[in-house]
Design a protein around this motif. Structure first.
Motif, short mmCIF file in Angstrom:
data_model
loop_
_atom_site.label_atom_id
_atom_site.label_comp_id
_atom_site.label_asym_id
_atom_site.label_seq_id
_atom_site.Cartn_x
_atom_site.Cartn_y
_atom_site.Cartn_z
N UNK A 84 39.87 41.83 57.67
CA UNK A 84 39.36 43.20 57.51
C UNK A 84 37.98 43.17 56.85
N UNK A 85 37.80 42.32 55.85
CA UNK A 85 36.50 42.22 55.20
C UNK A 85 35.41 41.74 56.14
N UNK A 86 35.73 40.76 56.98
CA UNK A 86 34.74 40.28 57.95
C UNK A 86 34.41 41.37 58.97
N UNK A 95 50.22 34.80 51.87
CA UNK A 95 49.34 34.18 52.86
C UNK A 95 48.91 35.19 53.92
N UNK A 96 49.86 35.96 54.43
CA UNK A 96 49.54 36.94 55.47
C UNK A 96 48.59 38.01 54.92
N UNK A 97 48.87 38.49 53.70
CA UNK A 97 48.01 39.53 53.12
C UNK A 97 46.60 39.01 52.88
N UNK A 98 46.48 37.76 52.41
CA UNK A 98 45.15 37.20 52.17
C UNK A 98 44.37 37.03 53.48
N UNK A 116 37.71 39.47 50.07
CA UNK A 116 38.70 38.84 50.93
C UNK A 116 38.20 37.59 51.62
N UNK A 117 37.13 37.67 52.41
CA UNK A 117 36.62 36.46 53.05
C UNK A 117 36.17 35.40 52.06
N UNK A 118 35.59 35.81 50.94
CA UNK A 118 35.12 34.83 49.96
C UNK A 118 36.28 34.03 49.38
N UNK A 119 37.38 34.70 49.07
CA UNK A 119 38.54 34.01 48.50
C UNK A 119 39.14 33.04 49.50
N UNK A 120 39.30 33.49 50.73
CA UNK A 120 39.91 32.62 51.75
C UNK A 120 39.01 31.42 52.04
N UNK A 121 37.70 31.65 52.14
CA UNK A 121 36.80 30.54 52.43
C UNK A 121 36.74 29.53 51.30
N UNK A 122 36.89 29.99 50.07
CA UNK A 122 36.80 29.06 48.94
C UNK A 122 38.12 28.35 48.66
N UNK A 129 44.46 42.75 49.17
CA UNK A 129 44.25 41.80 48.08
C UNK A 129 45.18 42.09 46.91
N UNK A 130 45.43 43.36 46.64
CA UNK A 130 46.38 43.70 45.57
C UNK A 130 47.79 43.24 45.93
N UNK A 131 48.16 43.37 47.20
CA UNK A 131 49.47 42.87 47.63
C UNK A 131 49.56 41.36 47.45
N UNK A 132 48.51 40.65 47.82
CA UNK A 132 48.50 39.20 47.65
C UNK A 132 48.59 38.82 46.17
N UNK A 133 47.85 39.53 45.33
CA UNK A 133 47.90 39.24 43.89
C UNK A 133 49.28 39.54 43.32
N UNK A 134 49.90 40.62 43.78
CA UNK A 134 51.24 40.96 43.29
C UNK A 134 52.26 39.90 43.71
N UNK A 135 52.15 39.41 44.94
CA UNK A 135 53.06 38.35 45.39
C UNK A 135 52.88 37.08 44.56
#
Length: 294
Positions: free
Chosen positions: A166-168, A157-160, A205-211, A123-129
């Motif tokens: 991984x969260x699931x 996208x890949x990191x998210x 992770x899953x919450x962000x992707x699902x929303x 998630x930190x990698x995704x936020x940094x990107x």
């Protein structure tokens, strides 16, 4: 001409016909009905037992079956589990001395700390990107999309998606470990699981992707359809072949695919929420201090 019998009260009627909006409305109504259902003890016990029987693995059912004096048949296991749950719902339970300490130890053992750390790093990698993409856009003089935006967005996208996976996985492993704890204790499935953090709890992770996933697909689909339609309209109005005319069908088809995918994801998420609500109700703790026996 005979009319079909209505479904049991704990199994709301499913009707897939009708517009998407009405279907999603019925789905939300089913979820509210499950949460607010005022079932008789026999009905709720049967519903909880069916949900738990489907949720448990074969090994977990075989491990708990001797405490129910049930055989190897799934139907017999569900019926005996329903009887155990019904007794708890009707008569309540006596305090179990080591229940609180035992479940606390089980929760500590099921934390899945390594997977949670991996999820946080992704998630930190995704936020940094995302931050780098925004910063590089503002650094350009004409506020155009920078050349390095593509790789950054792809990495985001890949990191998210990896963080969501991984969260699931961590949540699934935690749930399995706590269910293993429950089936190792006679009568625990009937009483429920007195956990501090509910099972099936979504991490970041899953919450962000699902929303955000369906919303992004919806926006991308609308933009693609508008772009494709604009290209075709301009080419027809000026009667000459404009740039990227050949891409217009690609934009239109891609936009439709994005819209359909977004609708399917929203529907699947609604089904997932309904399953989560049913499972949470099935493992709800009925203890001396829960107040449900009144």
């Amino acid at each position: 001409m005979s009319t079909p019998l209505p479904p049991p009260r704990h199994l709301p009627h499913r009707d897939g016909a009708g517009p998407a909006g009405l279907r999603f409305g019925r789905q939300a109504a089913r979820i509210r009905a499950i949460v607010n259902a005022d079932l008789l003890p026999e009905e709720r016990a049967e519903a909880d037992a069916l949900v738990l029987t489907a949720w448990l693995t074969t090994a977990q059912r075989e491990r708990y079956a001797p405490t129910l004096r049930a055989g190897h048949q799934v139907d017999e296991f569900a019926q005996r589990l329903a009887d155990e749950r019904r007794v708890v719902l009707e008569e309540g339970t006596d305090p179990v001395a080591d229940e609180a300490d035992s479940v606390a130890a089980a929760e500590r053992a099921a934390r899945q700390v390594p997977l949670r750390i991996v999820e946080a790093v992704l998630l930190l990698v995704a936020a940094a990107c995302f931050a780098l993409t925004v910063a590089s856009t503002f650094r350009t003089s004409d506020r155009s999309i920078p050349q390095d935006a593509g790789p950054l967005l792809a990495t985001l996208l890949v990191a998210a998606l990896l963080a969501a996976a991984v969260g699931m996985l961590a949540t699934s492993r935690r749930d399995r470990m706590l269910l293993d704890w429950a089936v190792s204790r006679p009568g625990q499935l009937g009483r429920g699981l007195p956990v501090r953090r509910p099972l099936q709890s979504d991490s970041a992770g899953p919450a962000i992707v699902r929303s955000l996933g369906p919303a992004l697909l919806l926006g991308l689909g609308i933009i693609s359809i508008v772009a494709g339609s604009a290209i075709l309209l301009i080419s027809l109005m000026v009667r000459i072949e404009v740039i990227a005319t050949d891409l217009a069908p690609v934009f239109l088809i891609g936009g439709v695919v994005c819209l359909v995918t977004a609708v399917v994801l929203v529907h699947l998420n609604g089904r997932r929420v309904e399953r989560v609500v049913r499972r949470a109700r099935a493992i709800e703790w009925i203890g001396p201090e829960s107040g449900l026996e009144d």
